[in-house]
Design a protein around this motif. Sequence first.
Motif, PDB file in Angstrom:
ATOM      1  N   TRP A  74       0.815  -1.116  -0.069  1.00  0.00           N
ATOM      2  CA  TRP A  74      -0.025   0.090  -0.005  1.00  0.00           C
ATOM      3  C   TRP A  74       0.899   1.187  -0.193  1.00  0.00           C
ATOM      4  O   TRP A  74       0.228   2.252  -0.446  1.00  0.00           O
ATOM      5  CB  TRP A  74      -1.078   0.043   1.150  1.00  0.00           C
ATOM      6  N   MET A  75       2.125   1.223   0.418  1.00  0.00           N
ATOM      7  CA  MET A  75       2.993   2.406   0.598  1.00  0.00           C
ATOM      8  C   MET A  75       3.216   3.286  -0.717  1.00  0.00           C
ATOM      9  O   MET A  75       3.210   4.297  -0.902  1.00  0.00           O
ATOM     10  CB  MET A  75       4.584   1.975   1.098  1.00  0.00           C
ATOM     11  N   GLN A  76       3.297   2.383  -1.996  1.00  0.00           N
ATOM     12  CA  GLN A  76       3.299   2.994  -3.384  1.00  0.00           C
ATOM     13  C   GLN A  76       2.321   3.977  -3.613  1.00  0.00           C
ATOM     14  O   GLN A  76       2.539   4.790  -4.300  1.00  0.00           O
ATOM     15  CB  GLN A  76       3.781   2.056  -4.288  1.00  0.00           C
ATOM     16  N   TYR A  77       1.162   3.753  -2.995  1.00  0.00           N
ATOM     17  CA  TYR A  77       0.037   4.637  -3.185  1.00  0.00           C
ATOM     18  C   TYR A  77      -0.260   5.831  -2.172  1.00  0.00           C
ATOM     19  O   TYR A  77      -1.182   6.568  -2.387  1.00  0.00           O
ATOM     20  CB  TYR A  77      -1.389   3.661  -3.164  1.00  0.00           C
ATOM     21  N   LYS A  78       0.647   5.972  -1.247  1.00  0.00           N
ATOM     22  CA  LYS A  78       0.442   6.992  -0.270  1.00  0.00           C
ATOM     23  C   LYS A  78       0.145   8.460  -0.962  1.00  0.00           C
ATOM     24  O   LYS A  78      -0.472   9.087  -0.106  1.00  0.00           O
ATOM     25  CB  LYS A  78       1.553   6.943   0.984  1.00  0.00           C
ATOM     26  N   ASN A  79       0.846   8.763  -1.926  1.00  0.00           N
ATOM     27  CA  ASN A  79       0.862  10.087  -2.401  1.00  0.00           C
ATOM     28  C   ASN A  79      -0.815  10.262  -2.946  1.00  0.00           C
ATOM     29  O   ASN A  79      -1.083  11.527  -3.473  1.00  0.00           O
ATOM     30  CB  ASN A  79       1.781  10.319  -3.373  1.00  0.00           C
ATOM     31  N   TYR A  80      -1.376   9.308  -3.338  1.00  0.00           N
ATOM     32  CA  TYR A  80      -2.795   9.365  -3.876  1.00  0.00           C
ATOM     33  C   TYR A  80      -3.760   9.359  -2.957  1.00  0.00           C
ATOM     34  O   TYR A  80      -4.995   9.881  -2.816  1.00  0.00           O
ATOM     35  CB  TYR A  80      -3.094   8.235  -4.503  1.00  0.00           C
ATOM     36  N   LEU A  81      -3.417   9.219  -1.436  1.00  0.00           N
ATOM     37  CA  LEU A  81      -4.541   9.006  -0.493  1.00  0.00           C
ATOM     38  C   LEU A  81      -4.620  10.458   0.370  1.00  0.00           C
ATOM     39  O   LEU A  81      -3.675  11.073   0.587  1.00  0.00           O
ATOM     40  CB  LEU A  81      -3.994   8.069   0.519  1.00  0.00           C
ATOM     41  N   LYS A  82      -5.981  10.675   0.392  1.00  0.00           N
ATOM     42  CA  LYS A  82      -6.405  11.705   1.263  1.00  0.00           C
ATOM     43  C   LYS A  82      -7.623  11.344   2.241  1.00  0.00           C
ATOM     44  O   LYS A  82      -8.343  10.475   1.990  1.00  0.00           O
ATOM     45  CB  LYS A  82      -6.801  12.810   0.344  1.00  0.00           C
ATOM     46  N   LYS A  83      -7.888  12.248   3.204  1.00  0.00           N
ATOM     47  CA  LYS A  83      -8.902  12.050   4.276  1.00  0.00           C
ATOM     48  C   LYS A  83     -10.293  11.949   3.480  1.00  0.00           C
ATOM     49  O   LYS A  83     -10.362  12.744   2.449  1.00  0.00           O
ATOM     50  CB  LYS A  83      -8.790  13.014   5.129  1.00  0.00           C
ATOM     51  N   GLY A  84     -11.067  10.929   3.721  1.00  0.00           N
ATOM     52  CA  GLY A  84     -12.268  10.869   3.139  1.00  0.00           C
ATOM     53  C   GLY A  84     -12.205   9.926   2.087  1.00  0.00           C
ATOM     54  O   GLY A  84     -13.091   9.556   1.545  1.00  0.00           O
ATOM     55  N   ASP A  85     -11.145   9.508   1.522  1.00  0.00           N
ATOM     56  CA  ASP A  85     -10.743   8.630   0.269  1.00  0.00           C
ATOM     57  C   ASP A  85     -11.560   7.217   0.807  1.00  0.00           C
ATOM     58  O   ASP A  85     -11.401   6.741   1.950  1.00  0.00           O
ATOM     59  CB  ASP A  85      -9.521   8.498  -0.262  1.00  0.00           C
ATOM     60  N   THR A  86     -11.923   6.361  -0.075  1.00  0.00           N
ATOM     61  CA  THR A  86     -12.151   4.824   0.028  1.00  0.00           C
ATOM     62  C   THR A  86     -11.132   4.005  -0.537  1.00  0.00           C
ATOM     63  O   THR A  86     -10.739   4.196  -1.676  1.00  0.00           O
ATOM     64  CB  THR A  86     -13.432   4.526  -0.471  1.00  0.00           C
ATOM     65  N   ILE A  87     -10.514   3.041   0.009  1.00  0.00           N
ATOM     66  CA  ILE A  87      -9.738   2.045  -0.422  1.00  0.00           C
ATOM     67  C   ILE A  87     -10.569   0.922  -0.543  1.00  0.00           C
ATOM     68  O   ILE A  87     -11.241   0.472   0.373  1.00  0.00           O
ATOM     69  CB  ILE A  87      -8.486   2.221   0.167  1.00  0.00           C
ATOM     70  N   ILE A  88     -10.511   0.056  -1.806  1.00  0.00           N
ATOM     71  CA  ILE A  88     -10.993  -1.137  -1.667  1.00  0.00           C
ATOM     72  C   ILE A  88      -9.899  -2.250  -2.190  1.00  0.00           C
ATOM     73  O   ILE A  88      -9.408  -1.866  -3.507  1.00  0.00           O
ATOM     74  CB  ILE A  88     -12.120  -1.056  -2.885  1.00  0.00           C
ATOM     75  N   LYS A  89      -9.679  -2.909  -1.419  1.00  0.00           N
ATOM     76  CA  LYS A  89      -8.641  -4.308  -1.772  1.00  0.00           C
ATOM     77  C   LYS A  89      -9.606  -5.475  -1.344  1.00  0.00           C
ATOM     78  O   LYS A  89      -9.782  -5.824  -0.137  1.00  0.00           O
ATOM     79  CB  LYS A  89      -7.370  -3.989  -1.105  1.00  0.00           C
ATOM     80  N   ARG A  90     -10.127  -6.268  -2.381  1.00  0.00           N
ATOM     81  CA  ARG A  90     -10.778  -7.605  -2.010  1.00  0.00           C
ATOM     82  C   ARG A  90      -9.876  -8.579  -2.024  1.00  0.00           C
ATOM     83  O   ARG A  90      -9.041  -8.835  -2.760  1.00  0.00           O
ATOM     84  CB  ARG A  90     -11.849  -7.354  -3.042  1.00  0.00           C
ATOM     85  N   LYS A  91     -10.306  -9.411  -1.124  1.00  0.00           N
ATOM     86  CA  LYS A  91      -9.858 -10.614  -1.009  1.00  0.00           C
ATOM     87  C   LYS A  91      -9.732 -11.493  -2.230  1.00  0.00           C
ATOM     88  O   LYS A  91     -11.055 -11.388  -2.710  1.00  0.00           O
ATOM     89  CB  LYS A  91     -10.320 -11.611   0.248  1.00  0.00           C
ATOM     90  N   GLY A  92      -8.805 -12.012  -2.723  1.00  0.00           N
ATOM     91  CA  GLY A  92      -8.933 -12.955  -3.769  1.00  0.00           C
ATOM     92  C   GLY A  92      -8.417 -12.185  -4.893  1.00  0.00           C
ATOM     93  O   GLY A  92      -8.309 -12.692  -6.244  1.00  0.00           O
TER      94      GLY A  92
END
Length: 117
Positions: A74-92
């Motif tokens: 997930w660290m490679q995406y830290k520059n894209y993340l802001k408060k209020g964003d939704t992250i979706i990483k589904r199992k499988g």
Amino acid sequence: MKNCFYFVIILFSFCSCNNLLKPDCDESEKSNRETECLIIFDKLPVFSTPYLNAKGTSLITGKQCECEDIGRWWMQYKNYLKKGDTIIKRKGELIFSIHKKDTILRFNYECEGKIYK
């Protein structure tokens, strides 16, 4: 002769370490497939650590929850993340999505230049 011996030892050490530092992409792929995180960030995770420890609202229950992962994906995406964003990483799956108010960013898992799906 002595210098040649030291050169061979140094060269061998460098080559061995170089191979040890390469990630095991197949093992990482398996591990990343097991990860699931479906959360709206109430506040951003701490970026001083490579591990995910995100707090927010669960997309499934609507209650406060925490996503924790010891992988570094997930660290490679830290520059894209802001408060209020939704992250979706589904199992499988090997897709990591960041949903913003007007944009969805989707990232495939990549290791050593190979894209895994």
